[in-house]
Structures are given as structure tokens and as C-alpha cells.
Write an enzyme that holds these catalytic residues in place. Sequence first.
Site, mmCIF file in Angstrom:
data_model
loop_
_atom_site.group_PDB
_atom_site.id
_atom_site.type_symbol
_atom_site.label_atom_id
_atom_site.label_comp_id
_atom_site.label_asym_id
_atom_site.label_seq_id
_atom_site.Cartn_x
_atom_site.Cartn_y
_atom_site.Cartn_z
ATOM 1 N N LYS A 112 0.788 -1.102 0.137
ATOM 2 C CA LYS A 112 0.172 0.106 0.045
ATOM 3 C C LYS A 112 0.901 1.285 0.063
ATOM 4 O O LYS A 112 2.191 1.201 0.312
ATOM 5 C CB LYS A 112 -0.908 -0.162 0.995
ATOM 6 C CG LYS A 112 -0.123 0.091 2.513
ATOM 7 C CD LYS A 112 -0.943 -0.327 3.810
ATOM 8 C CE LYS A 112 -0.159 -0.421 4.898
ATOM 9 N NZ LYS A 112 -0.766 -0.803 6.061
ATOM 10 N N ARG B 270 -10.590 -0.326 15.110
ATOM 11 C CA ARG B 270 -10.410 0.252 13.925
ATOM 12 C C ARG B 270 -11.174 -0.184 12.738
ATOM 13 O O ARG B 270 -12.508 -0.443 13.087
ATOM 14 C CB ARG B 270 -8.881 0.313 13.315
ATOM 15 C CG ARG B 270 -8.417 1.756 12.497
ATOM 16 C CD ARG B 270 -6.868 1.607 12.540
ATOM 17 N NE ARG B 270 -6.757 0.682 11.671
ATOM 18 C CZ ARG B 270 -5.373 0.280 10.998
ATOM 19 N NH1 ARG B 270 -4.403 1.220 11.445
ATOM 20 N NH2 ARG B 270 -4.968 -0.904 10.430
ATOM 21 N N HIS C 58 -5.929 -7.457 12.840
ATOM 22 C CA HIS C 58 -4.679 -6.569 12.934
ATOM 23 C C HIS C 58 -4.366 -6.120 14.252
ATOM 24 O O HIS C 58 -5.239 -5.855 15.122
ATOM 25 C CB HIS C 58 -5.193 -5.331 12.179
ATOM 26 C CG HIS C 58 -3.893 -4.346 11.633
ATOM 27 N ND1 HIS C 58 -2.766 -4.996 10.964
ATOM 28 C CD2 HIS C 58 -3.500 -3.096 11.808
ATOM 29 C CE1 HIS C 58 -1.703 -4.321 10.841
ATOM 30 N NE2 HIS C 58 -2.162 -2.943 11.306
ATOM 31 N N ARG D 262 1.572 -10.547 6.963
ATOM 32 C CA ARG D 262 1.372 -9.529 5.903
ATOM 33 C C ARG D 262 2.510 -8.598 6.393
ATOM 34 O O ARG D 262 2.170 -7.253 7.043
ATOM 35 C CB ARG D 262 -0.048 -8.859 6.488
ATOM 36 C CG ARG D 262 -1.147 -9.724 6.070
ATOM 37 C CD ARG D 262 -2.504 -9.017 6.083
ATOM 38 N NE ARG D 262 -2.446 -8.097 7.180
ATOM 39 C CZ ARG D 262 -3.043 -8.500 8.557
ATOM 40 N NH1 ARG D 262 -3.774 -9.612 8.742
ATOM 41 N NH2 ARG D 262 -3.094 -7.687 9.575
ATOM 42 N N TYR E 91 13.803 31.077 6.268
ATOM 43 C CA TYR E 91 12.832 31.855 6.982
ATOM 44 C C TYR E 91 12.749 31.974 8.609
ATOM 45 O O TYR E 91 12.924 30.703 9.364
ATOM 46 C CB TYR E 91 11.538 31.137 6.656
ATOM 47 C CG TYR E 91 11.110 31.024 5.351
ATOM 48 C CD1 TYR E 91 10.714 32.410 4.552
ATOM 49 C CD2 TYR E 91 10.777 29.876 4.849
ATOM 50 C CE1 TYR E 91 10.364 32.428 3.488
ATOM 51 C CE2 TYR E 91 10.137 30.055 3.367
ATOM 52 C CZ TYR E 91 10.156 31.418 2.606
ATOM 53 O OH TYR E 91 9.675 31.348 1.099
ATOM 54 N N CYS F 154 12.176 24.629 4.032
ATOM 55 C CA CYS F 154 10.997 25.341 3.354
ATOM 56 C C CYS F 154 10.427 24.292 2.399
ATOM 57 O O CYS F 154 10.539 23.092 2.370
ATOM 58 C CB CYS F 154 11.693 26.294 2.408
ATOM 59 S SG CYS F 154 13.107 27.390 3.267
ATOM 60 N N ASP G 215 10.467 23.840 -0.909
ATOM 61 C CA ASP G 215 11.508 23.158 -1.798
ATOM 62 C C ASP G 215 12.886 22.870 -1.575
ATOM 63 O O ASP G 215 13.645 22.310 -2.573
ATOM 64 C CB ASP G 215 11.368 23.873 -3.185
ATOM 65 C CG ASP G 215 9.811 24.369 -3.456
ATOM 66 O OD1 ASP G 215 8.996 23.589 -3.680
ATOM 67 O OD2 ASP G 215 9.684 25.850 -3.662
HETATM 68 C C1 LIG Z 1 0.063 -1.650 6.694
HETATM 69 C C2 LIG Z 1 -0.698 -3.129 7.059
HETATM 70 C C3 LIG Z 1 0.303 -4.228 7.448
HETATM 71 C C4 LIG Z 1 1.789 -4.108 7.331
HETATM 72 O O1 LIG Z 1 2.188 -3.536 8.588
HETATM 73 P P1 LIG Z 1 3.721 -3.339 9.052
HETATM 74 O O2 LIG Z 1 3.679 -2.777 10.478
HETATM 75 O O3 LIG Z 1 4.264 -2.258 7.983
HETATM 76 O O4 LIG Z 1 4.028 -4.435 8.925
HETATM 77 C C5 LIG Z 1 -0.397 -5.149 7.628
HETATM 78 N N1 LIG Z 1 -1.485 -5.613 7.488
HETATM 79 C C6 LIG Z 1 -2.554 -4.521 7.291
HETATM 80 C C7 LIG Z 1 -4.047 -4.544 7.613
HETATM 81 C C8 LIG Z 1 -1.851 -2.997 7.306
HETATM 82 O O5 LIG Z 1 -2.789 -2.219 7.043
#
Ligand SMILES: *Cc1c(COP(=O)(O)O)cnc(C)c1O
Length: 379
Positions: free
Chosen positions: A39, A137, A169, A224, A267, A314, A316
Site C-alpha cells: 500500500k 479500527r 490486525h 502480512r 525563514y 522550506c 522546496d
Molecule cells: C500496513 C498493514 C500491514 C503491514 O504493517 P507493518 O507494520 O508495516 O508490517 C499489515 N496489515 C495491514 C492491515 C496493514 O494495514
Amino acid sequence: MSSSFVTPAEARVDLSAIRHNAALLKEVAGGAELMAAVKADAYGHGLVPCAEAALEGGASSLGVATIREAMALRDGGVIAPVLAWLIPPGEPIDEAVARHIDLSAGAPWLVEEIAASARRTGKTVNVHLKVDTGISRGGASAADWPELVEAALKAQAEGLIVIDGVWSHFASADIPGDPSIEAQLRAFDEASDLAKRAGITARRHIANSAAIVTLPQARYDLVRPGIALYGLSPIPHMGDFGLRPAMTLTAKLALVKKVPKGTGVSYGHLYTTKSDTTLGLIPLGYADGIMRNATNRAQVLVNDRRFTVAGRVCMDQFTIDLGDHPATEGDEVVLFGPGDRNEPTCQEWADSLGTITHEIVTRIGARVPRVHVRQGERE
Ligand SMILES: *Cc1c(COP(=O)(O)O)cnc(C)c1O
């Protein structure tokens, strides 16, 4: 773009590091399958080349947040299974189904929308049912889980979906020993047992990078990894786990000039030179993901020596005080990399800015080209 074109800044991404990290994580995960989390443009590393490198390293599927990200993988010619796990109302589900994108559902209304798409397109959709085991979540709460299971079984009985995953998760897998971890594992076992009793035999998955490297009991059928795939430690105080950082962010010095003692820089003049000195201008700013709070804080490497950002970052550009260090326009500035050449690491940037490496790499902006190389395989 001609090959002689020199970019003012670039994020070099070593695909052999990503392949190495995928293979290492696969080994650590034992018999579990690897779903590479790609992602957010593969955490800022470039979606398609990184997805391919992860697949080469042993990943068997890819995970993204949105359907559009999954379609970008298909547009890029990736045919491996892809799961999209964040689907608000109004997403292009028909198109996702037509392109063989697997979908996550955490509520009955979404199962019904997916089933309706399957009916319209004449396809069967692989669905992963998401249970919220404590992160609060996405996913069905324990109370809503039976209703989700029932809705999914109904759609499966009609031949519209195949229940391919039951998943969740972690909230705090990066805090080893946190009591929420055991509580979530118990809740996950309860939810998947309930699903099993109802007749679901899908793959179970809950482990992100931190869980893969610390919790063998969390591996189940599939893991994952995200951040670890890119070589950044999921639990920095526990070391690097043998992972290799893939990204090196560099820029060319845009301007070098002498200024007198007492000169206010950038700045707000938040930095003032302490002696006659030389300033170096770096053509990257907060529009490129160099966070504004790197002001007077983060470090970069120029010709083997480190310098701290001098004055306000800044939009850029930002400045460093080179002192009497020899440097000229066009010299390479390394913001961060694997650390092999004494350059700062992404972890050091994250530490000095009070954030996590995920935020540093995903925020690198669209003006910075991602240049994919295979360092380990160079002659
Ligand atoms: C981003 C994500 C992961 C990977 O998480 P890491 O902590 O970067 O390994 C796994 N599962 C879900 C649902 C995520 O959103």
C-alpha cells in the site's frame, strides 16, 4: 527522459534488498504464506517494481489499502493475488471484481455489495472477513462478528463469493509483552473458532512485521509484512533483524556560497552562522516529504561528513552550514540510506523527528523520482 538527464534529487530503491527481506521474512514465518503489504506506493518505494521484487523473494500475494491501488498493480501487469482491505461506500467494486481483486469485508453491508457485484459481473469473489480483535479500527466487533459470518456464508452458498480469509490486525505488536497482544490473539482464536463451527475453513492471518519477528504463535496461515519488507526495523530497539534498508534518498547540492559570521539563514532566521562560513543549498523541502520539524535537527551526509539542517526547512529547499568542508555544486548529499557509508539511516531521521520510519518513507513526494536498482547484483 534522456539517460544523461540528472535529477536534482532521487530515492534510489535497491530491489535486491526487498527480495532479500521477503525471503528472510518467509523463512522466519515458517510455513506461513507471505502477503507483501505494498500500500501507499509500496511505502513510498514504488508500487510495481517493489511488488515484483517481493514476489521474487517468496511472497505469494500482495496487500493494499484501496481498490485503486490494487488496480494500479493490475495496470502494471501484476497478476498475483491482491487483497484490498479498506473499502468505503462508493468504491469501484464491479471493476475490482472484474480484475480479480480479492476484497476484505468487515460488515454485512459490504458483503452484500460485493455479492451484488459478483451477481452483475458473473464472477466469484474471494473475500477475507475482518474481525476487530482490539484495535478498534476496521473490522466487525466481537458482537457483530456472527452476523458478518452469517452474511458471508449466505453469499458463499449462492456461489457469489468464496470466503478465503479470516483476519485481524494488531494494535501494539511493536510493543513486545503488551497485554493487548495476548488479548487480541485470544479474541482472534475465538472469532475464527466461531467461523469454523459455522463451516468456514478459510486461511487465518493477523501478523504484521512486528508480530512476524516476535510472535511465532501469531503466524497462522499467512503473514502480512510491510515495513520490514523495505528493510526498516518494526521494533527499532530490538535491532535490525537482519533486514536490509532498500531506500537511499539523495540530492545534489544546488548552490554553495560563502557568508559572514552572524548571517541569519532561511525563514525566520532560526539559524545564525557562528563564524565566516559556507552554506550549502539542498533542493528538497516539505513538499518532497522533508518534514518541517527537521529544522535544525535532522542530519545529512556530504562527502563523508555529517551536517545538521541549518534553519527552517522550506517547501522546496533547505540549507546546511558546511563550515570549511570542501564541497561544490553538484556534490551528492545523502539524506538517509542503509548506513553503510556513515550516512544517517531512515531510523535516525525518524528518531530525530519523533516519528516512525513508515511516515518518513511514505511522505516522500511525487517530485522525487524512484530509481530502482539491484545493488546486491551489481558487477
Ligand atoms: C500496513 C498493514 C500491514 C503491514 O504493517 P507493518 O507494520 O508495516 O508490517 C499489515 N496489515 C495491514 C492491515 C496493514 O494495514
